[in-house]
Design a protein around this motif. Structure first.
Motif, PDB file in Angstrom:
ATOM      1  N   ILE A  10    -118.268  -5.214 -27.190  1.00 27.34           N
ATOM      2  CA  ILE A  10    -117.814  -5.131 -25.803  1.00 27.34           C
ATOM      3  C   ILE A  10    -116.299  -4.947 -25.827  1.00 27.34           C
ATOM      4  N   ILE A  11    -115.797  -3.998 -25.021  1.00 30.13           N
ATOM      5  CA  ILE A  11    -114.392  -3.602 -25.105  1.00 30.13           C
ATOM      6  C   ILE A  11    -113.596  -4.167 -23.931  1.00 30.13           C
ATOM      7  N   LEU A  12    -112.575  -4.927 -24.271  1.00 33.42           N
ATOM      8  CA  LEU A  12    -111.652  -5.491 -23.281  1.00 33.42           C
ATOM      9  C   LEU A  12    -110.445  -4.588 -23.128  1.00 33.42           C
ATOM     10  N   GLY A  13    -110.121  -4.242 -21.882  1.00 32.41           N
ATOM     11  CA  GLY A  13    -108.877  -3.551 -21.597  1.00 32.41           C
ATOM     12  C   GLY A  13    -107.851  -4.549 -21.092  1.00 32.41           C
ATOM     13  N   THR A  14    -106.661  -4.548 -21.684  1.00 34.78           N
ATOM     14  CA  THR A  14    -105.617  -5.483 -21.280  1.00 34.78           C
ATOM     15  C   THR A  14    -104.255  -4.859 -21.548  1.00 34.78           C
ATOM     16  N   SER A  15    -103.210  -5.492 -21.034  1.00 41.50           N
ATOM     17  CA  SER A  15    -101.844  -5.025 -21.264  1.00 41.50           C
ATOM     18  C   SER A  15    -101.072  -6.169 -21.911  1.00 41.50           C
ATOM     19  N   LEU A  16    -100.746  -6.007 -23.181  1.00 37.79           N
ATOM     20  CA  LEU A  16    -100.189  -7.114 -23.966  1.00 37.79           C
ATOM     21  C   LEU A  16     -98.694  -7.320 -23.698  1.00 37.79           C
TER      22      LEU A  16
ATOM     23  N   GLY B 221     -96.911 -11.138 -33.713  1.00 37.99           N
ATOM     24  CA  GLY B 221     -97.106 -10.688 -35.092  1.00 37.99           C
ATOM     25  C   GLY B 221     -98.151  -9.602 -35.211  1.00 37.99           C
ATOM     26  N   GLY B 222     -98.273  -8.778 -34.168  1.00 39.73           N
ATOM     27  CA  GLY B 222     -99.252  -7.697 -34.200  1.00 39.73           C
ATOM     28  C   GLY B 222    -100.656  -8.107 -33.802  1.00 39.73           C
ATOM     29  N   THR B 223    -100.821  -9.378 -33.414  1.00 40.60           N
ATOM     30  CA  THR B 223    -102.133  -9.887 -33.008  1.00 40.60           C
ATOM     31  C   THR B 223    -102.126 -10.211 -31.520  1.00 40.60           C
ATOM     32  N   ALA B 224    -103.193  -9.847 -30.834  1.00 35.29           N
ATOM     33  CA  ALA B 224    -103.329 -10.159 -29.405  1.00 35.29           C
ATOM     34  C   ALA B 224    -103.627 -11.643 -29.236  1.00 35.29           C
ATOM     35  N   VAL B 225    -102.805 -12.331 -28.441  1.00 30.32           N
ATOM     36  CA  VAL B 225    -102.992 -13.760 -28.197  1.00 30.32           C
ATOM     37  C   VAL B 225    -102.800 -14.035 -26.709  1.00 30.32           C
ATOM     38  N   GLY B 226    -103.149 -15.259 -26.291  1.00 26.43           N
ATOM     39  CA  GLY B 226    -102.933 -15.657 -24.911  1.00 26.43           C
ATOM     40  C   GLY B 226    -104.182 -16.220 -24.261  1.00 26.43           C
ATOM     41  N   PHE B 227    -104.012 -16.739 -23.076  1.00 26.45           N
ATOM     42  CA  PHE B 227    -105.110 -17.365 -22.328  1.00 26.45           C
ATOM     43  C   PHE B 227    -106.256 -16.391 -22.085  1.00 26.45           C
ATOM     44  N   ASP B 228    -105.944 -15.213 -21.542  1.00 27.96           N
ATOM     45  CA  ASP B 228    -106.997 -14.232 -21.272  1.00 27.96           C
ATOM     46  C   ASP B 228    -107.729 -13.820 -22.537  1.00 27.96           C
ATOM     47  N   ILE B 229    -106.992 -13.676 -23.627  1.00 29.53           N
ATOM     48  CA  ILE B 229    -107.603 -13.244 -24.891  1.00 29.53           C
ATOM     49  C   ILE B 229    -108.615 -14.288 -25.368  1.00 29.53           C
ATOM     50  N   GLU B 230    -108.247 -15.563 -25.256  1.00 26.07           N
ATOM     51  CA  GLU B 230    -109.167 -16.617 -25.705  1.00 26.07           C
ATOM     52  C   GLU B 230    -110.368 -16.741 -24.775  1.00 26.07           C
TER      53      GLU B 230
ATOM     54  N   LEU C 177    -121.949 -14.132 -24.542  1.00 29.28           N
ATOM     55  CA  LEU C 177    -122.822 -13.008 -24.181  1.00 29.28           C
ATOM     56  C   LEU C 177    -123.438 -12.319 -25.392  1.00 29.28           C
ATOM     57  N   GLY C 178    -123.011 -12.718 -26.598  1.00 27.56           N
ATOM     58  CA  GLY C 178    -123.594 -12.153 -27.811  1.00 27.56           C
ATOM     59  C   GLY C 178    -122.972 -10.842 -28.260  1.00 27.56           C
ATOM     60  N   TYR C 179    -121.690 -10.643 -27.944  1.00 31.25           N
ATOM     61  CA  TYR C 179    -120.996  -9.421 -28.330  1.00 31.25           C
ATOM     62  C   TYR C 179    -119.853  -9.727 -29.288  1.00 31.25           C
ATOM     63  N   GLN C 180    -119.443  -8.679 -30.033  1.00 32.57           N
ATOM     64  CA  GLN C 180    -118.180  -8.716 -30.749  1.00 32.57           C
ATOM     65  C   GLN C 180    -117.127  -8.127 -29.811  1.00 32.57           C
ATOM     66  N   LEU C 181    -115.960  -8.744 -29.756  1.00 36.97           N
ATOM     67  CA  LEU C 181    -114.918  -8.298 -28.839  1.00 36.97           C
ATOM     68  C   LEU C 181    -113.991  -7.295 -29.506  1.00 36.97           C
ATOM     69  N   GLU C 182    -113.781  -6.175 -28.821  1.00 37.71           N
ATOM     70  CA  GLU C 182    -112.779  -5.188 -29.228  1.00 37.71           C
ATOM     71  C   GLU C 182    -111.717  -5.131 -28.124  1.00 37.71           C
ATOM     72  N   ILE C 183    -110.447  -5.112 -28.524  1.00 36.99           N
ATOM     73  CA  ILE C 183    -109.348  -5.159 -27.552  1.00 36.99           C
ATOM     74  C   ILE C 183    -108.583  -3.845 -27.564  1.00 36.99           C
ATOM     75  N   LYS C 184    -108.380  -3.275 -26.377  1.00 33.31           N
ATOM     76  CA  LYS C 184    -107.557  -2.075 -26.226  1.00 33.31           C
ATOM     77  C   LYS C 184    -106.330  -2.424 -25.389  1.00 33.31           C
ATOM     78  N   ASP C 185    -105.154  -2.195 -25.961  1.00 32.60           N
ATOM     79  CA  ASP C 185    -103.891  -2.447 -25.266  1.00 32.60           C
ATOM     80  C   ASP C 185    -103.510  -1.189 -24.485  1.00 32.60           C
ATOM     81  N   ILE C 186    -103.462  -1.318 -23.162  1.00 30.81           N
ATOM     82  CA  ILE C 186    -103.201  -0.182 -22.276  1.00 30.81           C
ATOM     83  C   ILE C 186    -102.118  -0.589 -21.283  1.00 30.81           C
ATOM     84  N   ASP C 187    -101.190   0.308 -20.981  1.00 28.23           N
ATOM     85  CA  ASP C 187    -100.200   0.005 -19.952  1.00 28.23           C
ATOM     86  C   ASP C 187    -100.896  -0.388 -18.657  1.00 28.23           C
ATOM     87  N   PHE C 188    -100.354  -1.381 -17.977  1.00 26.51           N
ATOM     88  CA  PHE C 188    -101.007  -1.961 -16.806  1.00 26.51           C
ATOM     89  C   PHE C 188    -101.511  -0.925 -15.789  1.00 26.51           C
TER      90      PHE C 188
END
Length: 252
Positions: free
Chosen positions: A35-41, A51-60, A69-80
């Motif tokens: 499952i792919i999360l779109g966010t703006s880091l 350190g090149g890793t996505a962190v924060g409240f929303d990420i956790e 939900l039984g998915y592996q999370l993939e994160i895409k960093d996109i401008d807001f």
């Protein structure tokens, strides 16, 4: 057929099946479980890069939801400004970016139930440029993140204070830098964010303004079956105290 040929054929069949399962893109099981999360880091403490890793409240929260939900999370960093278009086009499955629900956004996406209470907007500025009220922003350059509820607020404010100059950029760290070098007078931002930026930039301060934003929620594609599942998972995380634990961790 000779026995040796049968054995070779069987062996090759087994090798083909194994390789098909291991190679990226082969087989459907892996794709179905991502499952792919779109966010703006650029939005601490909700989401940012460390350190090149996505962190924060929303990420956790997103990781906890994906696990539930039984998915592996993939994160895409996109401008807001590109997050909602990415969701509508199917590039991402859901968006979490300190995102609040408003009428304009509801025309394009569905929202989950709220998972974090709304935050007060403030003016972030250099310590020697204190603003006692938003009225003092007259004739000033005020920065805002493009596509944010703060930008919508500033546009409404400009109708009553037409001399305000709005500077909208895609990334908050760029706006903070513009404040620090004096190209803009202040940045309108949530109080939670302001505090995090001040931790890293002690030459900055903020002044409250009389404005609040809506509670924060997850954006999903219009009519998505995932919305109901996300709401159920959010409720479970809340009932089990996981959401509160994460709030305590990131919003001390």
């Amino acid at each position: 057929m000779k026995k040796s040929n049968i054995l070779i054929t069987s062996y090759l069949t087994i090798v083909f099946i194994i390789v098909s399962l291991l190679l990226p893109g082969c087989g459907n099981n892996k794709d179905e479980k991502v499952i792919i999360l779109g966010t703006s880091l650029d939005y601490p403490p909700f989401e940012f890069s460390q350190g090149g890793t996505a962190v924060g409240f929303d990420i956790e929260v997103a990781n906890a939801l994906a696990q539930e939900l039984g998915y592996q999370l993939e994160i895409k960093d996109i401008d807001f400004p590109g997050l909602i278009p990415a969701l509508k086009s199917g590039r991402v499955d859901f968006v979490m970016a300190g995102l609040s629900e408003n009428e304009e956004r509801k025309k394009n996406v569905d929202f989950s139930n709220s998972y974090y209470e709304g935050d007060v907007n403030v003016l972030l500025h250099l310590k020697d440029k204190s603003f006692k009220s938003i009225d003092e922003a007259s004739d000033k350059k005020i920065g805002t993140q493009q596509g944010s509820v703060q930008e919508a607020y500033l546009k409404e404010l400009k109708e009553t204070i037409p001399t305000i100059e709005i500077v909208a950029l895609g990334r908050n760290p760029n706006l903070v830098q513009e404040v620090k070098i004096g190209r803009i007078d202040a940045l309108i931002i949530s109080e939670t964010q302001a505090k995090k930026f001040i931790e890293a930039n002690p030459d900055l301060s903020y002044s409250p303004i009389e404005s609040t934003q809506a509670d924060i929620a997850i954006a999903l594609k219009k009519g998505s079956e995932l919305t109901k599942k996300v709401n159920e998972a959010l409720k479970k995380l809340d009932d089990e105290g996981i959401l509160q634990k994460l709030k305590s961790k990131w919003f001390k």
